[in-house]
Design an enzyme around this catalytic site. Structure first.
Site, PDB file in Angstrom:
ATOM      1  N   HIS A 153       0.468  -1.038  -0.083  1.00  0.00           N
ATOM      2  CA  HIS A 153       0.195  -0.385   0.157  1.00  0.00           C
ATOM      3  C   HIS A 153       0.646   1.060  -0.005  1.00  0.00           C
ATOM      4  O   HIS A 153       1.825   1.172   0.728  1.00  0.00           O
ATOM      5  CB  HIS A 153      -0.661   0.048   1.122  1.00  0.00           C
ATOM      6  CG  HIS A 153      -1.776  -1.071   1.517  1.00  0.00           C
ATOM      7  ND1 HIS A 153      -1.949  -1.391   2.241  1.00  0.00           N
ATOM      8  CD2 HIS A 153      -2.187  -2.565   0.500  1.00  0.00           C
ATOM      9  CE1 HIS A 153      -2.922  -2.052   2.577  1.00  0.00           C
ATOM     10  NE2 HIS A 153      -2.815  -3.168   1.665  1.00  0.00           N
TER      11      HIS A 153
ATOM     12  N   TYR B 133       2.991   2.697  13.493  1.00  0.00           N
ATOM     13  CA  TYR B 133       2.650   3.904  12.374  1.00  0.00           C
ATOM     14  C   TYR B 133       2.521   4.083  13.238  1.00  0.00           C
ATOM     15  O   TYR B 133       1.277   4.957  13.713  1.00  0.00           O
ATOM     16  CB  TYR B 133       2.857   2.945  11.359  1.00  0.00           C
ATOM     17  CG  TYR B 133       1.642   2.571  10.291  1.00  0.00           C
ATOM     18  CD1 TYR B 133       0.644   3.491   9.635  1.00  0.00           C
ATOM     19  CD2 TYR B 133       1.314   1.423  10.696  1.00  0.00           C
ATOM     20  CE1 TYR B 133      -0.196   2.982   9.435  1.00  0.00           C
ATOM     21  CE2 TYR B 133       0.025   0.656  10.431  1.00  0.00           C
ATOM     22  CZ  TYR B 133      -1.225   1.063   9.726  1.00  0.00           C
ATOM     23  OH  TYR B 133      -1.975   0.913   9.464  1.00  0.00           O
TER      24      TYR B 133
END
Length: 469
Positions: free
Chosen positions: A70, A133
């Site tokens: 992604h 993240y």
């Protein structure tokens, strides 16, 4: 096994902007501790100050859980809280490194900075792996995402656990091959004041690339309500503000004063808030009119402002607002000459028509041609010069307006003695409308911009070329 005691240190990868970091992990008989994100230390060590706004954690039960590839429209700071992963990153941005691949194993002692447009994927190598993240934009259904198939033959990622034995979603398995991926375009640049003389020079300098937008006041009025939502601002990297109210004498009237403050202060303040809130680099054009002109040597970027009139006051106020934006360039210039009506064209026309002008001889400065100013702006952006204020004008000996006029007459093949010098007071003595006070010294010191590797053009050469062209 997590490695303890490493120093915070970056390692470049073959993909531009993709940087893997060693993280200090401190462990004892109880377990371990690390600073997963520490802005002061990490930016000092070279990590971009990318301004994270959201923290996400992906927990994975089984070995072989595989996610990606992604490429989201934001930057990511990726690390592992528990467990271990095999990470694979593919550059999906426009440019010569499109399709480049980098792989590495991450445990809690490593992290990686993933720039916008680089495809991100991973496969777990241990059970109960927590992948974490930070991102510098909020998730939005309006954001555009780019995907690549985990099994793409061109990327040829050597997954530790073959994909036919791994855990992955049907959606990830159906992503397109590299040949069908539309590359991620750069973040957008917006040039405001596109219809003005500097705006036209900026269009010539930066061109018509799809990610560069040009707007005039009719398309985006900075002083109007709703600027915060007028664009999806997180898609923009840079705004160049070449728009301003520049009618120096009209600004001394009641109506002009209102208009000048609206454009040069209210609008600039709103634009500064947008830039600061969205991590945008704001380039703003300032003026020698912020000074009173009483200094006997060139003005530096550190000199205190002391404007004489409304126009200068509004420019000084606007500069102060732009200076609050973390990523800003204030480009201070003087005596701007570009495409359209201006002093040079007026003097050349008078010379050709046999008219002998009286021109002010007690204001001294240097011309700045818009082509050169646009080139200076591009240099600051492309060289990633330290943010702040820079003087940008032409180079050469300072001249009065009368001296400039005489040069124009000479270059046009006419007798320079036809130009008569007069004082500012004498020139405006018969004016019916309000007249703004002008700085007598408009010479700006160019040492700072030159120290970045930029060489401003010589005024005499630029003037000759301008008249020829």
């Amino acid at each position: 096994m997590t490695e303890y005691g490493k120093a915070l240190a970056p390692t470049e990868t073959p993909i531009p902007g993709l940087v893997i970091w060693d993280l200090p992990v401190h462990g004892d008989n109880r377990g371990w501790f690390k600073e997963n994100w520490q802005r002061e230390k990490m930016t000092a060590a070279g990590l971009p100050d990318f301004g994270p706004v959201q923290n996400n954690i992906s927990f994975n039960d089984a070995v072989g859980t595989t996610r990606g590839i992604h490429a989201e429209p934001w930057d990511k700071w990726v690390s592992v809280a528990t467990g271990r992963i095999f990470g694979a990153w593919v550059d999906l941005r426009e440019g010569p490194t499109f399709g480049a691949v980098f792989t590495a194993e991450l445990d809690p002692s490593k992290a990686i900075f993933v720039p916008r447009g680089v495809g991100n994927s991973y496969q777990t190598l241990e059970p109960d792996t927590a992948y974490t993240y930070l991102v510098n934009d909020h998730w939005s259904p309006e954001a555009k995402y780019t995907f690549l198939n985990l099994a793409d033959e061109t990327a040829a990622i050597d997954w530790p656990i073959p994909l036919d034995q791994a855990e992955l979603s049907a959606k990830d398995a159906a992503h397109p091959r590299l040949a069908d991926v539309v590359p991620v375009s750069p973040k957008k640049m917006l040039v405001l004041g596109a219809g003005g003389q500097l705006g036209r020079a900026l269009r010539a300098e930066f061109g018509e690339a799809p990610h560069i937008e040009y707007a005039d006041r009719a398309e985006l009025d900075l002083a109007a309500a709703g600027l915060d939502t007028a664009r999806r601002w997180r898609d923009y990297d840079t705004i160049i503000n070449a728009a301003a109210y520049t009618a120096v004498d009209r600004a001394e009237t009641a109506e002009g004063r209102t208009d000048a403050w609206a454009a040069n202060v209210t609008g600039v303040g709103a634009l500064s808030r947008v830039a600061a809130a969205n991590g945008i680099t704001l380039v703003h054009v300032s003026s020698d009119y912020v000074f009173d002109g009483t200094k006997t040597v060139p003005y530096t970027e550190d000199d205190a402002v002391s404007p004489l009139g409304v126009y200068g006051q509004t420019k000084a106020a606007g500069d102060a607002l732009v200076a609050t934006v973390p990523r800003h360039y204030i480009v201070r210039t003087s005596w701007v000459i570009g495409d359209g009506g201006n002093f040079v064209r007026t003097m050349a026309s008078l010379a050709e028509r046999g008219i002998d002008p009286k021109v002010v001889d007690d204001q001294v400065g240097r011309l700045t041609f818009t082509d050169d100013l646009a080139r200076g702006i591009r240099h600051l952006l492309s060289s990633r010069a330290p943010f702040g204020l820079y003087n940008v004008t032409g180079t050469g000996a300072p001249l009065s307006w009368a001296d400039v006029a005489r040069h124009i007459f000479t270059l046009s093949g006419h007798e320079p003695a036809r130009v008569s010098g007069v004082s500012t007071e004498e020139y405006f003595r018969s004016a019916d409308a309000p007249v703004a006070l002008r700085p007598r010294n408009s010479v700006l010191d160019l040492s700072k911009i030159q120290s970045t590797g930029f060489t401003p053009s010589d005024v005499s050469s630029m003037l000759a070329a301008y008249l020829r062209g």
